[in-house]
Design an enzyme around this catalytic site. Structure first.
Site, PDB file in Angstrom:
ATOM      1  N   THR A  19       4.241  26.876  25.326  1.00 55.10           N
ATOM      2  CA  THR A  19       3.949  26.942  23.898  1.00 55.10           C
ATOM      3  C   THR A  19       3.820  25.564  23.262  1.00 55.10           C
ATOM      4  OG1 THR A  19       5.077  29.069  23.700  1.00 55.10           O
ATOM      5  CG2 THR A  19       4.763  27.820  21.671  1.00 55.10           C
ATOM      6  N   SER A  64       2.967   9.446   2.564  1.00 54.89           N
ATOM      7  CA  SER A  64       3.948   9.519   3.647  1.00 54.89           C
ATOM      8  C   SER A  64       4.617   8.189   3.944  1.00 54.89           C
ATOM      9  CB  SER A  64       3.289  10.037   4.930  1.00 54.89           C
ATOM     10  OG  SER A  64       2.780  11.338   4.759  1.00 54.89           O
ATOM     11  N   ASP A  76       0.864  -1.187   0.000  1.00 53.15           N
ATOM     12  CA  ASP A  76       0.000   0.000   0.000  1.00 53.15           C
ATOM     13  C   ASP A  76       0.897   1.232   0.000  1.00 53.15           C
ATOM     14  OD1 ASP A  76      -2.202   1.781   0.320  1.00 53.15           O
ATOM     15  OD2 ASP A  76      -1.827   1.803   2.478  1.00 53.15           O
ATOM     16  N   ILE A 110       4.815   3.725   3.052  1.00 50.56           N
ATOM     17  CA  ILE A 110       4.496   2.520   2.286  1.00 50.56           C
ATOM     18  C   ILE A 110       4.359   1.388   3.292  1.00 50.56           C
ATOM     19  CG2 ILE A 110       5.290   0.859   0.556  1.00 50.56           C
ATOM     20  CD1 ILE A 110       6.927   3.118  -0.708  1.00 50.56           C
ATOM     21  N   VAL A 111       3.224   0.702   3.238  1.00 51.20           N
ATOM     22  CA  VAL A 111       2.987  -0.424   4.143  1.00 51.20           C
ATOM     23  C   VAL A 111       3.016  -1.710   3.322  1.00 51.20           C
ATOM     24  CG1 VAL A 111       1.452  -1.427   5.872  1.00 51.20           C
ATOM     25  CG2 VAL A 111       1.567   1.060   5.606  1.00 51.20           C
ATOM     26  N   ASP A 127      -6.658   3.567  -2.227  1.00 46.94           N
ATOM     27  CA  ASP A 127      -6.678   3.184  -0.815  1.00 46.94           C
ATOM     28  C   ASP A 127      -8.068   3.299  -0.221  1.00 46.94           C
ATOM     29  OD1 ASP A 127      -6.473   5.945  -1.242  1.00 46.94           O
ATOM     30  OD2 ASP A 127      -5.443   6.310   0.649  1.00 46.94           O
TER      31      ASP A 127
END
Length: 256
Positions: free
Chosen positions: A184, A10, A6, A12-13, A109
């Protein structure tokens, strides 16, 4: 064995299936500059460390939203495994009607997730996928993909805040200790985290009202486990939803 891949913007699996059983999975960073050989060496090393040889892989099934890497991985399959992979796209049998103005516009996907979700739950579903973008997809009780919504992902939101506000630092996305923050970093985390929980619940709530089917809401993607515990609408996290969807689509197309 089946290798499913997949490709997201960001990450790749990758997953290895032996029949219906997920044997091993990996998540690596998406790098559009990598060559076929660089990805080939990486995949070879991952398989070797898991005790799996190249010859053990008999089929490869790919879902990709990064067109430049689709060709790279197709060539990887031919060069390193000796056969052409199947890629989710036109001509692939999904078994799910797509009710979208232009079905070709729907990310691979999203369809894969919809197929896997409906196959498992057999009911109306809202699927929230926390990726580079966060997608909200609706599948009705008949098992038809009906569309959805797309929002900027958590990482995009945090990065935009860092880049556009000169005095704000880049911070880790975690649940903050309090909503009324005292520094912050925690203030940014509170705004992003709880703001995103609110975004998810508002979109899912509106989709439920519009659908009139009381759908089940499930989540997947790398940051699903972070947001789901505070969400009032997410009912379950399905970590391997996309990989399962690829396995299901592989089997459906293998039988035709």
């Amino acid at each position: 064995m089946l290798l499913v891949i997949d490709v997201g913007n960001s990450n790749i699996v990758l997953g290895i299936y032996d029949g219906d059983r997920l044997v091993k999975d990996w998540r690596i960073s998406t790098d559009k500059s990598k060559t076929t050989d660089e990805y080939g060496i990486l995949v070879h090393d991952l398989l070797r460390l898991a005790g799996i040889g190249l010859a053990d892989i008999t089929d490869i099934f790919i879902s990709s939203v990064v067109p430049t890497l689709t060709g790279v991985l197709e060539k990887l399959s031919r060069d390193y495994f000796g056969f052409r992979p199947q890629v989710v796209g036109p001509g692939i049998k999904t078994g799910m009607p797509i009710h979208y103005d232009n079905p070709r516009e729907v990310g691979a996907d999203r369809i894969v997730n919809a197929v896997a979700g409906y196959e498992k739950f057999k009911t109306a579903l809202i699927i929230v996928d926390f990726g580079t973008a966060t997608t909200f997809d609706y599948v009705n009780g008949k098992g038809e993909y009906c569309g959805g919504a797309i929002a900027p992902g958590l990482m995009i939101s945090m990065e935009a805040l860092f880049q556009k506000a000169s005095k704000l630092p880049r911070v880790e996305i975690v649940k903050p200790p309090a909503i009324i923050a005292k520094n912050t970093v925690n203030s940014m985390q509170a705004g992003i985290y709880y703001g995103y929980v609110g975004l998810v619940d508002e979109i899912v709530g509106r989709m439920k009202r519009e659908s009139r089917e009381n759908p089940k809401c499930i989540a997947t993607g790398g940051l699903a486990g972070l947001i789901a515990p505070e969400s009032k609408t997410i009912e379950a996290v399905e970590e391997y939803l996309t990989l399962e969807g690829l396995r299901i689509l592989y089997q459906r197309n293998r039988e035709t």
